[in-house]
Design an enzyme around this catalytic site. Structure first.
Site, short mmCIF file in Angstrom:
data_model
loop_
_atom_site.label_atom_id
_atom_site.label_comp_id
_atom_site.label_asym_id
_atom_site.label_seq_id
_atom_site.Cartn_x
_atom_site.Cartn_y
_atom_site.Cartn_z
N HIS A 1 -12.78 -4.63 58.65
CA HIS A 1 -11.48 -4.89 58.04
C HIS A 1 -11.13 -6.37 58.20
O HIS A 1 -11.15 -6.91 59.32
CB HIS A 1 -10.39 -4.06 58.71
CG HIS A 1 -10.47 -2.58 58.43
ND1 HIS A 1 -11.33 -2.02 57.53
CD2 HIS A 1 -9.74 -1.54 58.94
CE1 HIS A 1 -11.15 -0.70 57.49
NE2 HIS A 1 -10.20 -0.38 58.35
N CYS B 1 -7.39 1.27 63.33
CA CYS B 1 -8.40 0.21 63.21
C CYS B 1 -7.84 -1.11 62.65
O CYS B 1 -8.29 -2.19 63.05
CB CYS B 1 -9.56 0.70 62.35
SG CYS B 1 -9.06 1.59 60.88
#
Ligand SMILES: NC(=O)C1=CN([C@@H]2O[C@H](COP(=O)(O)OP(=O)(O)OC[C@H]3O[C@@H](n4cnc5c(N)ncnc54)[C@H](OP(=O)(O)O)[C@@H]3O)[C@@H](O)[C@H]2O)C=CC1
Ligand SMILES: N[C@@H](CC(=O)OP(=O)(O)O)C(=O)O
Length: 347
Positions: A243, A151
């Site tokens: 993120h 990710c």
């Protein structure tokens, strides 16, 4: 056109995102859900500790969860499998499905760097799917294994791909990663509240290697890694999803920040159901405090990349980028790869 799909590891954090994203999907029809032996035989509602912010789709709630083995899904008539198993489990259980002829779009980290496994982001390196032919020759199976990246890696790689026209030479990246990346039980509240943790096991190595594979070139037989040196420093912070990353890219050319923003905005998306119209949204100098996880992670339904804060450095540029880690960074990425596999005729 309808393609029947199954999810391996359907009850977990990423498995639940798969179920949410597959509800009303234009191509995929969910026909099988698997989990650990402890969950096999239960209804999905009984087996899954549901945590996603939309209700379990009614038809899925009553589906029987079956064991993660080819015989258990034989009657489901599935054409494509999505996998969201712990990588230690996936290493053991994905091969029997591939030997049984299934096409598997997997989010688990095992085999991502294998020379004969496509690690694919459809907007970046769809041609790497050609490795499937190499894989079938080498492994002797009729199925096909395709992986999506980690990710944190998928958050920055589209922006790096947009910079490649300026001669990408080296990358330094520091991450601020959401707690959902560690899974529901991964980080306790006592560890993360009022805190930041400057270590995420294995994450830096994944960013440093997977990004060079994704940006690498495939000549029809062999894949070469991109030359750029990538150095990562990974940190956990108390955000839930999304993120955020601070990137410093060394470039051969010396582009103005405006040219870098234009290149990112112009970077072409893919013509697939789950791909955003504009892959990378870029904030200008009038909004230097964006992107932010809470405000920007749902750009393009969580499938887009958001960048901002582009400034010149002595060697190139620095900027910030963000993506939703369990949508674009996990389940959404696997589904997009599934759409590419259908588009390219592998399913
Ligand atoms: N969480 C995240 O944001 C991200 C996770 N990933 C990766 O995705 C994968 C899944 O992560 P996550 O959803 O968080 O993990 P979870 O632990 O939440 O879920 C794991 C799933 O695998 C099943 N499972 C566990 N052991 C076995 C077994 N021995 N045999 C068959 N099935 C088993 C579980 O079933 P049961 O419910 O019965 O135990 C469950 O469905 C991992 O590889 C992770 O690294 C990637 C990106 C982001
Ligand atoms: N390690 C990532 C999530 C993850 O599970 O990554 P991977 O798909 O590489 O295992 C994080 O903590 O945010």
């Amino acid at each position: 056109m309808s393609v029947r799909v199954g999810i391996l590891g359907a009850t977990g954090a990423v498995g639940q995102r798969f179920i949410q994203l597959l509800d009303d999907h234009p191509i995929f029809e969910l026909a099988a859900v698997t989990a650990s032996p402890e969950s096999a035989g239960l209804s999905y509602r009984e087996a899954a500790k549901w945590r996603v912010d939309t209700a379990i789709p009614d038809d899925v709630a009553e589906m029987e969860v079956v064991a993660t083995e080819p015989a258990a899904i034989a009657d489901a008539d599935v054409d494509l499998l999505f996998s969201s198993l712990p990588s230690s489990v996936a290493t053991e259980v994905e091969p029997p499905f591939l030997e049984a002829g299934y096409v598997v779009s997997s989010n688990s980290s095992n085999d991502r760097m294998a020379g004969d496994v496509p690690l694919t982001i459809p907007e970046i390196n769809p041609d790497h799917l050609g490795l499937i032919d190499v894989q079938r020759d080498e492994r002797g199976w009729d199925g096909a294994l395709v992986k999506n990246p980690n990710c944190s890696t998928i958050t920055m790689v589209p922006t790096l791909a947009a910079l490649d026209e300026f001669g990408l030479e080296a990358v330094h990246v520091s991450t601020l990663q959401a707690v959902s990346g560690a899974g529901y039980s991964g980080v306790t509240s006592m560890e993360i509240l009022d805190n930041a943790i400057p270590h995420i096991g294995g994450e830096e190595d994944k960013m440093e290697t997977e990004s060079r594979k994704l940006l690498g070139s495939f000549d029809g037989a062999e894949l070469s890694l991109h030359d750029a040196d990538v150095v990562a420093s990974c940190n956990r912070i108390p955000t839930l999803d999304g993120h955020l990353e601070n990137v410093f890219a060394d470039l051969a050319d010396d582009p103005e920040p405006a040219a870098v923003r234009d290149a990112m905005r112009a970077f072409e998306s893919a013509d697939l159901s789950s791909s955003p119209d504009q892959l990378i949204k870029v904030f200008g100098p009038d909004e230097p405090d964006r992107p932010q996880p809470r405000l920007d992670r749902m750009y393009a339904d969580g499938m887009g990349i958001v960048a901002g804060g582009v400034e010149s450095t002595t060697k190139g540029v620095q900027y910030n980028c963000l993506a939703h880690n369990t949508i674009r960074g996990a389940a959404g990425a696997s589904i997009l790869n599934g759409e590419l596999l259908v588009e390219e005729g592998y399913v």
